[in-house]
Scaffold this motif. Sequence first.
Motif, PDB file in Angstrom:
ATOM      1  N   PHE A 252     -11.963  -3.100   0.052  1.00  0.00           N
ATOM      2  CA  PHE A 252     -10.837  -3.693   0.051  1.00  0.00           C
ATOM      3  C   PHE A 252     -10.454  -4.665   1.083  1.00  0.00           C
ATOM      4  O   PHE A 252     -10.694  -4.116   2.407  1.00  0.00           O
ATOM      5  N   PRO A 253     -10.078  -5.910   1.119  1.00  0.00           N
ATOM      6  CA  PRO A 253      -9.914  -6.641   2.088  1.00  0.00           C
ATOM      7  C   PRO A 253      -8.667  -6.560   2.855  1.00  0.00           C
ATOM      8  O   PRO A 253      -7.588  -7.238   2.500  1.00  0.00           O
TER       9      PRO A 253
ATOM     10  N   LEU B 210       1.341  -0.241   5.806  1.00  0.00           N
ATOM     11  CA  LEU B 210       1.847   0.356   4.241  1.00  0.00           C
ATOM     12  C   LEU B 210       2.747   1.617   4.266  1.00  0.00           C
ATOM     13  O   LEU B 210       3.598   1.824   3.541  1.00  0.00           O
TER      14      LEU B 210
ATOM     15  N   TRP C 298       6.221   0.440   4.343  1.00  0.00           N
ATOM     16  CA  TRP C 298       6.483  -0.546   3.340  1.00  0.00           C
ATOM     17  C   TRP C 298       8.005  -0.874   3.041  1.00  0.00           C
ATOM     18  O   TRP C 298       8.520  -1.960   2.854  1.00  0.00           O
TER      19      TRP C 298
ATOM     20  N   MET D  96      12.188  -7.881   2.833  1.00  0.00           N
ATOM     21  CA  MET D  96      11.773  -8.375   1.403  1.00  0.00           C
ATOM     22  C   MET D  96      10.629  -9.518   1.974  1.00  0.00           C
ATOM     23  O   MET D  96       9.861  -9.761   0.844  1.00  0.00           O
TER      24      MET D  96
ATOM     25  N   PRO E 232       7.011 -10.869   2.586  1.00  0.00           N
ATOM     26  CA  PRO E 232       5.578 -10.042   2.345  1.00  0.00           C
ATOM     27  C   PRO E 232       4.926  -9.933   3.756  1.00  0.00           C
ATOM     28  O   PRO E 232       3.852  -8.920   4.078  1.00  0.00           O
TER      29      PRO E 232
ATOM     30  N   PHE F 186       5.997 -12.465  -4.643  1.00  0.00           N
ATOM     31  CA  PHE F 186       6.713 -12.819  -3.204  1.00  0.00           C
ATOM     32  C   PHE F 186       7.427 -11.509  -2.940  1.00  0.00           C
ATOM     33  O   PHE F 186       7.322 -10.855  -1.568  1.00  0.00           O
ATOM     34  N   LEU F 187       8.354 -11.168  -3.640  1.00  0.00           N
ATOM     35  CA  LEU F 187       9.226 -10.001  -3.313  1.00  0.00           C
ATOM     36  C   LEU F 187       8.686  -8.617  -3.289  1.00  0.00           C
ATOM     37  O   LEU F 187       9.096  -7.741  -2.391  1.00  0.00           O
TER      38      LEU F 187
ATOM     39  N   ASN G  12       5.239  -7.927  -2.637  1.00  0.00           N
ATOM     40  CA  ASN G  12       4.145  -7.996  -2.194  1.00  0.00           C
ATOM     41  C   ASN G  12       3.679  -6.804  -1.497  1.00  0.00           C
ATOM     42  O   ASN G  12       2.412  -6.301  -1.820  1.00  0.00           O
ATOM     43  N   LYS G  13       4.523  -6.058  -0.484  1.00  0.00           N
ATOM     44  CA  LYS G  13       4.118  -4.943  -0.117  1.00  0.00           C
ATOM     45  C   LYS G  13       3.823  -3.671  -0.932  1.00  0.00           C
ATOM     46  O   LYS G  13       2.799  -2.922  -0.799  1.00  0.00           O
ATOM     47  N   MET G  14       4.719  -3.558  -2.049  1.00  0.00           N
ATOM     48  CA  MET G  14       4.427  -2.673  -2.779  1.00  0.00           C
ATOM     49  C   MET G  14       3.141  -2.447  -3.690  1.00  0.00           C
ATOM     50  O   MET G  14       2.410  -1.857  -3.866  1.00  0.00           O
TER      51      MET G  14
ATOM     52  N   LEU H 106       0.525  -4.644  -2.644  1.00  0.00           N
ATOM     53  CA  LEU H 106      -0.475  -4.327  -2.043  1.00  0.00           C
ATOM     54  C   LEU H 106      -0.798  -2.788  -1.954  1.00  0.00           C
ATOM     55  O   LEU H 106      -2.003  -2.240  -1.898  1.00  0.00           O
ATOM     56  N   PHE H 107       0.380  -2.148  -1.643  1.00  0.00           N
ATOM     57  CA  PHE H 107       0.007  -0.581  -1.490  1.00  0.00           C
ATOM     58  C   PHE H 107      -0.500   0.093  -2.854  1.00  0.00           C
ATOM     59  O   PHE H 107      -1.558   1.006  -2.750  1.00  0.00           O
TER      60      PHE H 107
ATOM     61  N   THR I 139      -2.130  -1.391  -5.102  1.00  0.00           N
ATOM     62  CA  THR I 139      -3.699  -1.954  -5.451  1.00  0.00           C
ATOM     63  C   THR I 139      -4.564  -1.158  -4.538  1.00  0.00           C
ATOM     64  O   THR I 139      -5.755  -0.813  -5.023  1.00  0.00           O
ATOM     65  N   PHE I 140      -4.256  -1.030  -3.292  1.00  0.00           N
ATOM     66  CA  PHE I 140      -5.141  -0.362  -2.198  1.00  0.00           C
ATOM     67  C   PHE I 140      -5.318   0.910  -2.586  1.00  0.00           C
ATOM     68  O   PHE I 140      -6.299   1.491  -2.563  1.00  0.00           O
TER      69      PHE I 140
ATOM     70  N   VAL J  92       6.724   4.214  -3.887  1.00  0.00           N
ATOM     71  CA  VAL J  92       6.572   2.947  -4.692  1.00  0.00           C
ATOM     72  C   VAL J  92       6.431   3.473  -6.313  1.00  0.00           C
ATOM     73  O   VAL J  92       6.024   4.417  -6.802  1.00  0.00           O
TER      74      VAL J  92
ATOM     75  N   PHE K  84      -6.105 -10.117   2.887  1.00  0.00           N
ATOM     76  CA  PHE K  84      -5.506 -10.001   1.623  1.00  0.00           C
ATOM     77  C   PHE K  84      -4.520 -11.075   1.378  1.00  0.00           C
ATOM     78  O   PHE K  84      -4.550 -11.677   0.290  1.00  0.00           O
TER      79      PHE K  84
END
Lengths: 245, 301
Positions: A93-94, A103, A106, A111, A113, B152-153, B155-157, B159-160, B162-163, B173, B220
Amino acid sequence: MQWWLRFMCRGDDIALRIKGITYGYTSIPVLENINLDVKKGEVIGLLGPNGSGKSTLLRIVAGLIRPWFGSIEFGKRPVIGYMPQVESIDWDFPITVEEVVALGLWNRSGMMPWPSKYVRERVNMVLEDLGMSSNAKRQIRELSGGEQKRVFLARAIVHEPELLLLDEPTTGADPSTRDDILKILNKLNRDGATIILSTHDIVGVAMNLPRVVCINKRILADGDAKDILRGDNLLKVYGLIDSMM
Amino acid sequence: MSEFNLFQPLQYEFFIRGIIVAILVGGMNGLLGVYIVMRGMSYIGHGLSHAVFGGAVVSHMLSINVYIGAVIWGVISSIIINRVSNGGKVRADAAIGIISTAGFAIGIFLISSTRGFTRNFEALLFGNILSITYLDMLVIALVSIVVFLFFFLLNKMILFMTFDRETARVYGVKTDIIDLAFSILLAIVIIASMNVIGVTLLAAAIVAPTISARLLTNNFNRLIVLSTVIGALTASVGMYLSFLFDSASGATIVLFSAGVFGAVVLYTSLHRVYHEHSHGRIRHRHMHIHKGEHDHEHHIN
């Protein structure tokens, strides 16, 4: 909140009470009638062979699996830090070390990114504590086994959890990394964190813990490491003699 | 012989509409592709696009708006795929294979077995620039805004999960809700892409930008931006080429995307053996053979 995680625990010094947990992935249970009281600020090692139910128990406490029977009671729902077995991670994973650790924060990053100033500072601080600050920008797949453990430990502790659930945090790490991890856990514990970790390592990890729970489907021994890590208990845990004897 | 003018197609309103829609649809597919590819569910685009075809045909027969019917059908298919594949016993690819192909088969069955079936579904199957209306363009613009805001809003959730989906759940989440929202958006984007790319070719348009971008970056967030840009560029250039060759827009876009992917593979392969690197203070470039991630042996001095 899942129904099997309840707020019914009596007594201020109890962090969580595991009551009659039974669960299996097929019709055969991997955990059977597990009962365990965990005091606030305790460090407990779950010791047992592969398939003994250690990871499953941690995942039930974390709220990831609904048990067939039983419940987990908390005095107050704690902030949980969780470290899965690194084998479950997609290493291609990148993502960089600092992104993985961020993370864990998070929901404290606003809000946008990109990470907030608070998150960046906190991530840097934790990585520095774990001796990983020089690796912050590296991709996770470039790390050694020990470094990978540290990254996921960093993510587990970055949000200052009250309850840490660590699934084999030292497996695959060299003795030096293992000792560093134990030192870090010791410091977190002194700061008040309750820690439950699973391990295979009897000499390097379990012997250094104040309380060890030997588990293989059922709880076979529970107590001070020096008292219970005896040959007969270990033979029972690792299935070399009939656990019902 | 009249001189060819590169800008000649721009005098046609339908072509401008087609290009705008191609940019939006390509960008959305590129963006969604990142999360689909990184979750190892590349086939979901293929599956859902086929499934919604059945929904479109059924809606037409029931005299319901084709797009609304297809969206509902797509969302239901997506939820079933998620449920079945998250159950653990059936892998996602197998769940997608049966559920989506069954949906497609329903469409084909109804078309082939119903006498007097008048509507031409060729545009939905292969894409047709002429079928894009002004209203389509407005709807797709609106969908694009929603999709980009979503990513956009959240994104972090995203990403978390997905990873490391399991840990993301422990950390609060709401993976099920995001999955559902993602499924709805994916179904909507697929419907929005039907007229441009066509349901049979859409999978490649979703996957190709991401895998091209993945070869170019290890970051990412950069992957998200690159995949979106590559998606928008390949779709718009493909649309332009489809006008030049008078070919189906979907096929041309997909072929161009595949060409871009091939070029990226070639570039990264060459870059791997021939790129600038340093030995102490000296920076130079020459052919060399890699050993592992960083080490290399000099091949030609």
